[in-house]
Write a protein that holds these residues in place. Structure first.
Motif, PDB file in Angstrom:
ATOM      1  N   HIS A 126       0.850  -1.209   0.000  1.00 40.84           N
ATOM      2  CA  HIS A 126       0.000   0.000   0.000  1.00 40.84           C
ATOM      3  C   HIS A 126       0.879   1.251   0.000  1.00 40.84           C
ATOM      4  N   LEU A 127       1.821   1.294  -0.942  1.00 38.28           N
ATOM      5  CA  LEU A 127       2.861   2.315  -0.942  1.00 38.28           C
ATOM      6  C   LEU A 127       2.269   3.719  -1.034  1.00 38.28           C
ATOM      7  N   TYR A 128       2.603   4.546  -0.044  1.00 41.73           N
ATOM      8  CA  TYR A 128       2.132   5.933   0.070  1.00 41.73           C
ATOM      9  C   TYR A 128       0.622   6.031   0.224  1.00 41.73           C
ATOM     10  N   GLY A 129      -0.030   4.918   0.516  1.00 42.64           N
ATOM     11  CA  GLY A 129      -1.477   4.897   0.652  1.00 42.64           C
ATOM     12  C   GLY A 129      -2.203   4.403  -0.583  1.00 42.64           C
ATOM     13  N   GLN A 130      -1.469   4.193  -1.699  1.00 42.31           N
ATOM     14  CA  GLN A 130      -2.088   3.592  -2.888  1.00 42.31           C
ATOM     15  C   GLN A 130      -2.328   2.110  -2.600  1.00 42.31           C
ATOM     16  N   PRO A 131      -3.513   1.620  -2.767  1.00 46.24           N
ATOM     17  CA  PRO A 131      -3.770   0.244  -2.359  1.00 46.24           C
ATOM     18  C   PRO A 131      -3.144  -0.788  -3.294  1.00 46.24           C
ATOM     19  N   ASP A 132      -2.597  -1.835  -2.691  1.00 45.58           N
ATOM     20  CA  ASP A 132      -2.245  -3.019  -3.458  1.00 45.58           C
ATOM     21  C   ASP A 132      -3.503  -3.598  -4.097  1.00 45.58           C
ATOM     22  N   ARG A 133      -3.308  -4.509  -5.040  1.00 44.59           N
ATOM     23  CA  ARG A 133      -4.436  -5.275  -5.578  1.00 44.59           C
ATOM     24  C   ARG A 133      -4.777  -6.341  -4.533  1.00 44.59           C
ATOM     25  N   VAL A 134      -5.290  -5.840  -3.419  1.00 44.49           N
ATOM     26  CA  VAL A 134      -5.358  -6.651  -2.209  1.00 44.49           C
ATOM     27  C   VAL A 134      -6.450  -7.712  -2.271  1.00 44.49           C
ATOM     28  N   SER A 135      -7.507  -7.447  -3.007  1.00 44.90           N
ATOM     29  CA  SER A 135      -8.545  -8.479  -3.156  1.00 44.90           C
ATOM     30  C   SER A 135      -7.992  -9.677  -3.931  1.00 44.90           C
ATOM     31  N   GLU A 136      -7.175  -9.397  -4.958  1.00 39.68           N
ATOM     32  CA  GLU A 136      -6.537 -10.480  -5.702  1.00 39.68           C
ATOM     33  C   GLU A 136      -5.546 -11.230  -4.823  1.00 39.68           C
ATOM     34  N   LEU A 137      -4.759 -10.493  -4.056  1.00 40.03           N
ATOM     35  CA  LEU A 137      -3.811 -11.139  -3.148  1.00 40.03           C
ATOM     36  C   LEU A 137      -4.530 -12.029  -2.139  1.00 40.03           C
ATOM     37  N   ARG A 138      -5.632 -11.527  -1.595  1.00 37.91           N
ATOM     38  CA  ARG A 138      -6.404 -12.303  -0.617  1.00 37.91           C
ATOM     39  C   ARG A 138      -6.908 -13.605  -1.249  1.00 37.91           C
ATOM     40  N   ALA A 139      -7.437 -13.507  -2.462  1.00 36.00           N
ATOM     41  CA  ALA A 139      -7.982 -14.689  -3.133  1.00 36.00           C
ATOM     42  C   ALA A 139      -6.875 -15.700  -3.442  1.00 36.00           C
ATOM     43  N   GLU A 140      -5.733 -15.221  -3.925  1.00 36.97           N
ATOM     44  CA  GLU A 140      -4.623 -16.128  -4.241  1.00 36.97           C
ATOM     45  C   GLU A 140      -4.074 -16.789  -2.978  1.00 36.97           C
ATOM     46  N   CYS A 141      -3.942 -16.015  -1.916  1.00 35.76           N
ATOM     47  CA  CYS A 141      -3.436 -16.573  -0.659  1.00 35.76           C
ATOM     48  C   CYS A 141      -4.392 -17.634  -0.121  1.00 35.76           C
ATOM     49  N   ASP A 142      -5.684 -17.373  -0.175  1.00 36.81           N
ATOM     50  CA  ASP A 142      -6.662 -18.356   0.285  1.00 36.81           C
ATOM     51  C   ASP A 142      -6.581 -19.630  -0.546  1.00 36.81           C
ATOM     52  N   ARG A 143      -6.434 -19.465  -1.849  1.00 36.58           N
ATOM     53  CA  ARG A 143      -6.411 -20.629  -2.743  1.00 36.58           C
ATOM     54  C   ARG A 143      -5.174 -21.487  -2.514  1.00 36.58           C
ATOM     55  N   ARG A 144      -4.059 -20.841  -2.131  1.00 40.43           N
ATOM     56  CA  ARG A 144      -2.784 -21.549  -2.026  1.00 40.43           C
ATOM     57  C   ARG A 144      -2.387 -21.861  -0.581  1.00 40.43           C
ATOM     58  N   GLY A 145      -3.201 -21.462   0.377  1.00 36.59           N
ATOM     59  CA  GLY A 145      -2.852 -21.697   1.763  1.00 36.59           C
ATOM     60  C   GLY A 145      -1.696 -20.840   2.248  1.00 36.59           C
ATOM     61  N   VAL A 146      -1.583 -19.629   1.716  1.00 40.31           N
ATOM     62  CA  VAL A 146      -0.514 -18.690   2.065  1.00 40.31           C
ATOM     63  C   VAL A 146      -1.083 -17.626   3.000  1.00 40.31           C
ATOM     64  N   VAL A 147      -0.321 -17.249   4.014  1.00 41.65           N
ATOM     65  CA  VAL A 147      -0.764 -16.251   4.995  1.00 41.65           C
ATOM     66  C   VAL A 147      -0.541 -14.841   4.439  1.00 41.65           C
ATOM     67  N   LEU A 148      -1.562 -14.018   4.506  1.00 36.96           N
ATOM     68  CA  LEU A 148      -1.450 -12.620   4.081  1.00 36.96           C
ATOM     69  C   LEU A 148      -1.417 -11.721   5.306  1.00 36.96           C
ATOM     70  N   LEU A 149      -0.370 -10.906   5.408  1.00 41.43           N
ATOM     71  CA  LEU A 149      -0.284  -9.858   6.425  1.00 41.43           C
ATOM     72  C   LEU A 149      -0.455  -8.518   5.711  1.00 41.43           C
ATOM     73  N   ASP A 150      -1.399  -7.731   6.162  1.00 36.32           N
ATOM     74  CA  ASP A 150      -1.795  -6.510   5.463  1.00 36.32           C
ATOM     75  C   ASP A 150      -1.173  -5.294   6.143  1.00 36.32           C
ATOM     76  N   ASP A 151      -0.036  -4.871   5.624  1.00 39.64           N
ATOM     77  CA  ASP A 151       0.707  -3.748   6.197  1.00 39.64           C
ATOM     78  C   ASP A 151       0.131  -2.439   5.676  1.00 39.64           C
ATOM     79  N   ALA A 152      -0.623  -1.759   6.516  1.00 38.67           N
ATOM     80  CA  ALA A 152      -1.260  -0.491   6.139  1.00 38.67           C
ATOM     81  C   ALA A 152      -0.592   0.692   6.836  1.00 38.67           C
ATOM     82  N   ALA A 153       0.722   0.593   7.068  1.00 37.25           N
ATOM     83  CA  ALA A 153       1.430   1.695   7.725  1.00 37.25           C
ATOM     84  C   ALA A 153       1.278   3.004   6.960  1.00 37.25           C
TER      85      ALA A 153
END
Length: 421
Positions: A126-153
Motif C-alpha cells: 500500500h505504498l504511500y497509501g495507494q492500495p495493493d491489488r489486495v482483493s486479488e492477493l487475498r484470493a490467491e493466498c486463500d487458494r494456495r494456503g498462504v498467509v497474508l499480512l496486510d501492512d497499512a502503515a
C-alpha cells in the motif's frame, strides 16, 4: 518512514540503552497508561471494524505478527520498493524475505507476476497509501494456503471496495507515526479476535520500559515537529541542523552494515536486542512501553487525521493532473494519500534544489531492497524496481499547491518511460 539516512543519532539521547543488555532504565507502565491504551484501541476498533492492540510502532506490530504466523526460515514475499524496516523486521523474525515483482504503475506488488513457489506468506505494501491489488492477493493466498499480512502503515485512510486497508489479511498493522504526524504509535489487528490474546501476551514480553526522559521526549518531539510543520520553519531548522552536524547525507536508506548483519544472522536465532541498530531507524523507542501522556497525545492525532482528509483528497486531485503523476494515481479516483508519487528525471538533483527552498522530501526508498542488501536475492523485475525508486518523488498532498508551483519553477521533467516489455 521519512528522511531516513540523513539524521544522525547522538549517544545519550532518548534511545540510548542505559541499562544491561540495551534495556532502558525506568518504567513507563502505569494504571493510567493501561486505561489510555484501552481507550485508543477502542477508537481504532471503531474505525476499522476489528479488534486491535496498540503497539509502540508499526514495525513492532509487524514483528509480533511475523513471529506468530510463521516459523523459522519461512519464505515471505515483500516489495523491494518498501521501507528497509520491513526487510529488517522480516529478518529479525528469522524469516527469508523474497522480493516481489513490482508494478510500474504504483510501485506495489504486481500480483499476476508473482511466483508462488515455496511462499509461506505475503506482506502488502500500500505504498504511500495507494492500495495493493489486495482483493486479488487475498484470493490467491486463500487458494494456495498462504498467509497474508496486510501492512497499512502508509494507508490508514485507504479503503478498497469500502473496506479499510489493513483488514484484508490474517493480521494487519497501522502506523500513527505517519498519519497525524504522531511520530510513534501503531496498531495490530487480526481477522480472528482469539489470536489477539496470544499476540497481547507476546506484546508484553517484547515491550521495554521507558524512563521519564524517553516518555517526555516522545511527547515533545512530535509537538515540536508539528509547530515547525505548521509555521513553515522547515528551511531554517533544516539548515541549522546541517550546520550543527546533526544532519548528514548518507543516502536515502540507512547504512546497512551488511557484514555485521550477515554475522548476526549466521549465528542462529536473532534476538531483537541484537537487531537494535537495524530496527530503530528513525524511531529509537520502537519497543518502548508508552505512558499515559504519550498515549493521550497519540489519541488526539486522530482528530488531525480526520480534519485533514478533504485537504488530502484535494491535493491528490491537483497533483494527479500534473505531468509527473504516477500512472496509478492518474487512473484511480482521488484518495487521501499519505504521499503522492511523482516520477521525475534527475530526482536527487531536484531534491537538492527543493531543500534549498525549504522543502525536505522524505519517504524515498532508493535503491530497491534487493540492491540495498546483497544477502537478499533479486526479484523478478529489478529494472522496474530501479526505475521506480530512482525516479519517485513522494509529495505531501497537503502541500500540493506549493509543490506543483516549485516543480514547475524548477523545470522538473517527467521520468522517461519505464523498462517494461
Amino acid at each position: 518512514m521519512s528522511g531516513r539516512g540523513t539524521v544522525s543519532t547522538t549517544p545519550g539521547g532518548s534511545g540510548d540503552p542505559g541499562g544491561p543488555g540495551g534495556r532502558p532504565r525506568g518504567s513507563g507502565g502505569s494504571g493510567g497508561g493501561t486505561d489510555r491504551r484501552r481507550a485508543i484501541e477502542a477508537v481504532m476498533r471503531d474505525r476499522i471494524g476489528q479488534e486491535c492492540l496498540h503497539v509502540p510502532s508499526a514495525r513492532f506490530g509487524l514483528l509480533l505478527a511475523l513471529r506468530h504466523w510463521f516459523g523459522p526460515g519461512d519464505r515471505v514475499l515483500i516489495s523491494p520498493t518498501n521501507c528497509e524496516t520491513v526487510l529488517f523486521t522480516v529478518l529479525a523474525a528469522g524469516l527469508r524475505p523474497v522480493m516481489a515483482p513490482v508494478s510500474w504503475h504504483d510501485g506495489n506488488i504486481d500480483v499476476p507476476a508473482v511466483d508462488w513457489t515455496g511462499l509461506a506468506g505475503v506482506v502488502t505494501t500500500h505504498l504511500y497509501g495507494q492500495p495493493d491489488r489486495v482483493s486479488e492477493l487475498r484470493a490467491e493466498c486463500d487458494r494456495r494456503g498462504v498467509v497474508l499480512l496486510d501492512d497499512a502503515a502508509h494507508a490508514m485512510q485507504t479503503t478498497v471496495d469500502g473496506r479499510p486497508a489493513g483488514t484484508f489479511g490474517e493480521a494487519g498493522v497501522f502506523s500513527l507515526a505517519k498519519h497525524g504526524r504522531a511520530m510513534s504509535g501503531g496498531f495490530l489487528t487480526a481477522r480472528d479476535p482469539a489470536a489477539l490474546v496470544s499476540l497481547a501476551r507476546a506484546r508484553e514480553e517484547l515491550l521495554l520500559p521507558g524512563g521519564a526522559r524517553a516518555q517526555l521526549s516522545g511527547a515533545l518531539r512530535p509537538a515540536l515537529r508539528e509547530t515547525i510543520y505548521r509555521t513553515g520553519l522547515v528551511r531554517p531548522m533544516w539548515h541549522a541542523l546541517k550546520a550543527a552536524g546533526l544532519v548528514r547525507w548518507t543516502g536515502h536508506r540507512c547504512p546497512p552494515r551488511e557484514d555485521e548483519l550477515r554475522a548476526l544472522l549466521a549465528a542462529g536465532p536473532v534476538d531483537p536486542d541484537a537487531m537494535r541498530y537495524w530496527l530503530r531507524i528513525d524511531l529509537d523507542e520502537w519497543r518502548m512501553r508508552q505512558g499515559a501522556p504519550l498515549l493521550g497525545y497519540q489519541r488526539s492525532r486522530f482528530r488531525v487525521v480526520d480534519r485533514e482528509r478533504e485537504r488530502r483528497v484535494a491535493g491528490v486531485e491537483l497533483l494527479r493532473a500534473t505531468p509527473w503523476a504516477a500512472e496509478g494515481v492518474r487512473r484511480a479516483a482521488p484518495r487521501p494519500l499519505l504521499r503522492v508519487p511523482l516520477l521525475v528525471e534527475d530526482r536527487d538533483g531536484l531534491v537538492a534544489r527543493l531543500e534549498s527552498r525549504g522543502v525536505v522530501p522524505g519517504f524515498v526508498y532508493d535503491p530497491p531492497l534487493d540492491d540495498y542488501l546483497d544477502l537478499v536475492p533479486h526479484g523478478p523485475t529489478p529494472e522496474v524496481a530501479r526505475w521506480w525508486t530512482g525516479h519517485v518523488l513522494p509529495v505531501d498532498p497537503l502541500r500540493a499547491g506549493r509543490m506543483a508551483g516549485l516543480l514547475t519553477e524548477l523545470g522538473a521533467r517527467p521520468a522517461p518511460p519505464p523498462p517494461v516489455a
